[in-house]
Scaffold this active site. Sequence first.
Site, short mmCIF file in Angstrom:
data_model
loop_
_atom_site.label_atom_id
_atom_site.label_comp_id
_atom_site.label_asym_id
_atom_site.label_seq_id
_atom_site.Cartn_x
_atom_site.Cartn_y
_atom_site.Cartn_z
CE LYS A 20 -3.90 -2.12 2.43
NZ LYS A 20 -4.72 -2.11 3.66
CB VAL A 37 -1.96 0.99 8.28
CG1 VAL A 37 -2.39 0.14 9.47
CG2 VAL A 37 -1.05 2.11 8.75
CG ASP A 38 -3.45 -5.27 5.55
OD1 ASP A 38 -4.44 -4.88 4.91
OD2 ASP A 38 -3.26 -6.45 5.87
CB THR A 39 -5.89 -3.64 10.67
OG1 THR A 39 -5.04 -2.53 10.98
CG2 THR A 39 -6.36 -4.28 11.97
N GLY A 74 0.04 -4.32 10.28
CA GLY A 74 1.35 -4.09 9.72
C GLY A 74 1.47 -2.62 9.37
#
Length: 165
Positions: A20, A37-39, A74
């Site tokens: 991203k 950000v990846d959740t 992340g």
Amino acid sequence: MAEVRTGDPAAAVLANARAKAVAVAEQLSERAAVLGVDTDVALDGRLLGKADTEAEARERLEALSGRTHEVLSGLSLLLPQPGGDEMEERTAVEVSWVTFAPLDDRVIDLYLASGEWRDRAGAYAVQGIGSMLVERVEGDLANVIGLPLRRLLALSPEVARNIRP
């Protein structure tokens, strides 16, 4: 961009965050700091992702009922370096543990009818009416919401200068 959905959950959310950040940085006309950000939610070592249908959301909520799962975020922060085209990357993974209350069909039906499950990792939002599903959160609540600010500030304390109340 195809998201990583398999393998080690921590590695997957970090790879997705990195992808991203890089995708945004490549679109910018001038160099600037970029945060990706990846959740996601992991149960028994497997990422659950977002439910596409109400039936999938029900499956996720039933699987989480009465159990503890991980919420992983992340972070990939790309910072321009003086005097060149290079970008410094700072990364981290934050993990919180969420325990759901035992959920009966009535509670699941009520939650599904709210529509809040849509576009949510694990098919719930702890900051909304989904809080009724949660018995306990261990770790950073902001991580469960989707941006572990404390971890971000540890990666780059200078970011705090740009936060306004």
